[in-house]
Design a protein around this motif. Structure first.
Motif, mmCIF file in Angstrom:
data_model
loop_
_atom_site.group_PDB
_atom_site.id
_atom_site.type_symbol
_atom_site.label_atom_id
_atom_site.label_comp_id
_atom_site.label_asym_id
_atom_site.label_seq_id
_atom_site.Cartn_x
_atom_site.Cartn_y
_atom_site.Cartn_z
ATOM 1 N N VAL A 109 47.004 3.219 -37.201
ATOM 2 C CA VAL A 109 46.437 4.124 -36.103
ATOM 3 C C VAL A 109 45.443 5.149 -37.065
ATOM 4 C CG1 VAL A 109 46.891 6.087 -34.556
ATOM 5 C CG2 VAL A 109 48.597 4.575 -34.665
ATOM 6 N N GLU A 110 44.221 4.909 -36.572
ATOM 7 C CA GLU A 110 43.057 5.696 -37.072
ATOM 8 C C GLU A 110 42.816 6.891 -36.183
ATOM 9 O OE1 GLU A 110 39.747 2.795 -37.208
ATOM 10 O OE2 GLU A 110 41.085 1.178 -38.256
ATOM 11 N N VAL A 111 42.243 7.952 -37.090
ATOM 12 C CA VAL A 111 41.717 9.163 -36.354
ATOM 13 C C VAL A 111 40.387 9.580 -36.761
ATOM 14 C CG1 VAL A 111 42.193 11.635 -36.027
ATOM 15 C CG2 VAL A 111 44.032 9.911 -36.037
ATOM 16 N N SER A 112 39.411 9.906 -36.183
ATOM 17 C CA SER A 112 38.175 10.353 -36.692
ATOM 18 C C SER A 112 37.165 11.338 -35.765
ATOM 19 C CB SER A 112 37.074 8.903 -36.622
ATOM 20 O OG SER A 112 36.987 8.570 -35.410
ATOM 21 N N LEU A 113 36.593 11.998 -36.186
ATOM 22 C CA LEU A 113 35.941 13.043 -35.448
ATOM 23 C C LEU A 113 34.517 12.857 -35.377
ATOM 24 C CD1 LEU A 113 37.615 16.369 -37.054
ATOM 25 C CD2 LEU A 113 38.565 14.720 -35.148
ATOM 26 N N LYS A 138 38.476 10.639 -31.584
ATOM 27 C CA LYS A 138 38.903 9.239 -31.532
ATOM 28 C C LYS A 138 39.983 8.637 -32.113
ATOM 29 C CE LYS A 138 36.674 4.495 -31.274
ATOM 30 N NZ LYS A 138 35.284 3.724 -31.472
ATOM 31 N N VAL A 139 40.993 7.820 -31.368
ATOM 32 C CA VAL A 139 42.196 7.579 -31.817
ATOM 33 C C VAL A 139 42.255 5.894 -31.531
ATOM 34 C CG1 VAL A 139 44.769 7.628 -31.753
ATOM 35 C CG2 VAL A 139 43.339 9.595 -31.230
ATOM 36 N N VAL A 140 42.345 5.257 -32.475
ATOM 37 C CA VAL A 140 42.459 3.534 -32.617
ATOM 38 C C VAL A 140 43.806 3.297 -32.802
ATOM 39 C CG1 VAL A 140 41.398 1.507 -33.307
ATOM 40 C CG2 VAL A 140 39.985 3.464 -33.185
ATOM 41 N N ASN A 141 44.291 2.631 -31.767
ATOM 42 C CA ASN A 141 45.768 2.232 -32.021
ATOM 43 C C ASN A 141 45.727 0.613 -32.429
ATOM 44 O OD1 ASN A 141 48.549 1.724 -32.027
ATOM 45 N ND2 ASN A 141 48.821 2.084 -29.690
ATOM 46 N N ASN A 142 45.967 0.402 -33.607
ATOM 47 C CA ASN A 142 45.974 -0.801 -33.970
ATOM 48 C C ASN A 142 47.352 -1.389 -34.364
ATOM 49 O OD1 ASN A 142 43.094 -1.695 -34.012
ATOM 50 N ND2 ASN A 142 42.719 -0.259 -35.871
ATOM 51 N N SER A 143 48.484 -0.468 -33.845
ATOM 52 C CA SER A 143 49.826 -0.638 -34.131
ATOM 53 C C SER A 143 50.320 -1.682 -33.189
ATOM 54 C CB SER A 143 50.660 0.388 -34.166
ATOM 55 O OG SER A 143 50.709 1.046 -32.812
ATOM 56 N N SER A 145 52.705 -1.081 -30.888
ATOM 57 C CA SER A 145 53.457 0.065 -29.826
ATOM 58 C C SER A 145 52.357 0.869 -29.496
ATOM 59 C CB SER A 145 54.542 0.568 -30.425
ATOM 60 O OG SER A 145 54.628 1.368 -31.567
ATOM 61 N N ALA A 146 52.677 1.429 -28.258
ATOM 62 C CA ALA A 146 52.067 2.417 -27.529
ATOM 63 C C ALA A 146 52.095 3.731 -28.198
ATOM 64 C CB ALA A 146 52.074 2.614 -26.195
ATOM 65 N N VAL A 147 51.039 4.542 -28.192
ATOM 66 C CA VAL A 147 50.720 5.770 -28.911
ATOM 67 C C VAL A 147 50.708 6.987 -27.762
ATOM 68 C CG1 VAL A 147 49.712 7.567 -30.375
ATOM 69 C CG2 VAL A 147 50.048 5.227 -31.018
ATOM 70 N N ASP A 148 51.600 7.851 -27.429
ATOM 71 C CA ASP A 148 51.374 8.906 -26.669
ATOM 72 C C ASP A 148 50.504 9.933 -27.066
ATOM 73 O OD1 ASP A 148 51.673 10.611 -24.666
ATOM 74 O OD2 ASP A 148 53.884 10.790 -24.687
ATOM 75 N N ALA A 149 49.120 10.155 -26.561
ATOM 76 C CA ALA A 149 48.404 11.144 -26.936
ATOM 77 C C ALA A 149 48.819 12.453 -26.733
ATOM 78 C CB ALA A 149 46.979 10.798 -25.865
ATOM 79 N N ASN A 150 49.554 12.694 -25.887
ATOM 80 C CA ASN A 150 50.207 14.062 -25.596
ATOM 81 C C ASN A 150 50.936 14.431 -26.606
ATOM 82 O OD1 ASN A 150 50.477 16.334 -23.675
ATOM 83 N ND2 ASN A 150 52.370 15.786 -23.252
ATOM 84 N N LYS A 180 48.697 7.518 -22.572
ATOM 85 C CA LYS A 180 49.307 6.760 -23.572
ATOM 86 C C LYS A 180 48.267 5.763 -24.114
ATOM 87 C CE LYS A 180 54.215 6.458 -22.688
ATOM 88 N NZ LYS A 180 54.739 7.136 -23.715
ATOM 89 N N ILE A 181 48.027 5.382 -25.419
ATOM 90 C CA ILE A 181 47.048 4.471 -25.835
ATOM 91 C C ILE A 181 47.933 3.129 -26.385
ATOM 92 C CG2 ILE A 181 45.263 4.222 -27.858
ATOM 93 C CD1 ILE A 181 45.641 7.255 -28.239
ATOM 94 N N LEU A 182 47.680 2.296 -25.497
ATOM 95 C CA LEU A 182 48.561 1.094 -25.646
ATOM 96 C C LEU A 182 47.980 0.470 -27.036
ATOM 97 C CD1 LEU A 182 47.959 -0.543 -22.177
ATOM 98 C CD2 LEU A 182 49.853 0.772 -23.043
ATOM 99 N N ALA A 183 48.893 -0.542 -27.499
ATOM 100 C CA ALA A 183 48.438 -1.340 -28.677
ATOM 101 C C ALA A 183 47.203 -2.190 -28.447
ATOM 102 C CB ALA A 183 49.628 -2.154 -29.015
ATOM 103 N N GLY A 184 46.435 -2.064 -29.624
ATOM 104 C CA GLY A 184 45.042 -2.737 -29.759
ATOM 105 C C GLY A 184 44.119 -1.945 -29.053
ATOM 106 N N ARG A 185 44.237 -0.812 -28.222
ATOM 107 C CA ARG A 185 43.392 0.022 -27.594
ATOM 108 C C ARG A 185 42.910 1.249 -28.243
ATOM 109 N NH1 ARG A 185 41.376 -3.253 -23.716
ATOM 110 N NH2 ARG A 185 40.779 -1.629 -22.473
ATOM 111 N N SER A 186 41.845 2.032 -27.723
ATOM 112 C CA SER A 186 41.439 3.211 -28.383
ATOM 113 C C SER A 186 41.053 4.413 -27.189
ATOM 114 C CB SER A 186 40.141 2.750 -29.012
ATOM 115 O OG SER A 186 39.243 2.405 -28.214
ATOM 116 N N LEU A 187 41.177 5.736 -27.635
ATOM 117 C CA LEU A 187 40.874 6.802 -26.892
ATOM 118 C C LEU A 187 40.047 7.637 -27.246
ATOM 119 C CD1 LEU A 187 41.741 8.043 -24.025
ATOM 120 C CD2 LEU A 187 43.557 9.147 -25.362
ATOM 121 N N SER A 188 38.871 8.068 -26.582
ATOM 122 C CA SER A 188 38.115 9.145 -27.117
ATOM 123 C C SER A 188 38.201 10.315 -26.119
ATOM 124 C CB SER A 188 36.722 8.667 -27.287
ATOM 125 O OG SER A 188 36.846 7.649 -28.457
#
Length: 222
Positions: A109-113, A138-143, A145-150, A180-188
Motif C-alpha cells: 500500500v502506497e501513500v503520498s502527498l 493519494k493511497v494506492v492499494n497494490n495488495s 485485499s481492500a483497504v478501508d479509507a475510514n 473502501k479502496i479495492l485491491a489494485g485501485r487507488s484513491l485521492s
C-alpha cells in the motif's frame, strides 16, 4: 429337687473400643502438598512461555521510500548520486520523509502527498476563519485485499515548537473519505490542516490503516 439359678444381669456397657491407629508423619502430608503446588506453578510458567492466549503483538510493517529521479546534470541529481554512494536513505529509520516522498508499506500500500496550497476557512467552517494548508493524499492499494479509507489516520503539526494543526472542515474539505479502496485501485482526496500565515514548516503523519505505523512527512510550505 431341682433348684433354678438366675444369672446376674450384664453390665450396661460393651467391651472397650480399641484405640485408633497412629497418624502418619505430618512431614509427608506437607511434602505432598508442596509437590502439587510446584506442579501447578510449573504448568503456569510453561503456558506463559509457550505463548498461551492471544496477546501476541502484530509486527509493524516496514516502510520504504521512493523518489522521483531528477534530470541528469542538475544539483539535485548530484546530491542523489552522493547519497547513493553513502548508502542512501534507510527505510523505516524513524526520520521524517520529504513532503513529496512516496511511502510504500510491506503489504503493498502506497501513500503520498502533493498539491500543497494555503487558504482561509469560511465563517461556516470548523474551525472558522482559520488559515490552513490543504493537500492531496493519494493511497494506492497494490495488495490483495481492500483497504478501508475510514481507518486512515492523519494528523498535522507546524512550527519549530511542533504545535498541533487542527483539521479543517469546510466546503470541499470533508476530511477522511468513507469508502473502501479495492485491491489494485487507488484513491485521492483533499485534506486540510491549520497553518498560521507566518508559519512555513509543516509535519503530516499518515497511516493507511489501524495496523500500520504512521509515516511522518515534513518540509517547508510557501
Amino acid at each position: 429337687m431341682t433348684q433354678q439359678f438366675t444369672p446376674p444381669p450384664m453390665p450396661g456397657y460393651g467391651p472397650p473400643v480399641p484405640p485408633p491407629p497412629p497418624k502418619g508423619p505430618r512431614t509427608a502430608l506437607i511434602a505432598t502438598a508442596a509437590a502439587v503446588a510446584g506442579a501447578v506453578v510449573a504448568a503456569a510458567v510453561t503456558y506463559g512461555v509457550t505463548g498461551g492466549g492471544d496477546s501476541e503483538a502484530k509486527p509493524a510493517p516496514t516502510v520504504t521510500v521512493t523518489k522521483t529521479a531528477p534530470a541528469a546534470g542538475t544539483d539535485a541529481a548530484a546530491e542523489d548520486t552522493a547519497e547513493e554512494e553513502t548508502g542512501g536513505e534507510e527505510a523505516g529509520s524513524g526520520d521524517a520523509y520529504a513532503l513529496d516522498d512516496t511511502v510504500v508499506y510491506d503489504h503493498d500500500v502506497e501513500v503520498s502527498l502533493s498539491g500543497f496550497s494555503r487558504g482561509v476557512s469560511s465563517e461556516y467552517a470548523a474551525p472558522e476563519n482559520t488559515p490552513y494548508v490543504k493537500f492531496t493524499i493519494k493511497v494506492v492499494n497494490n495488495s490483495d485485499s481492500a483497504v478501508d479509507a475510514n481507518e486512515m489516520t492523519v494528523s498535522c503539526a507546524y512550527g519549530d515548537e511542533g504545535r498541533e494543526g487542527e483539521s479543517v472542515y469546510d466546503e470541499g474539505l470533508d476530511g477522511l473519505p468513507d469508502t473502501k479502496i479495492l485491491a489494485g485501485r487507488s484513491l485521492s482526496f483533499t485534506y486540510a490542516c491549520e497553518l498560521p500565515k507566518k508559519e512555513t514548516f509543516l509535519q503530516v503523519e499518515v497511516a493507511p490503516d489501524f495496523d500500520s505505523e504512521e509515516s511522518v512527512f515534513a518540509g517547508e510550505v510557501k
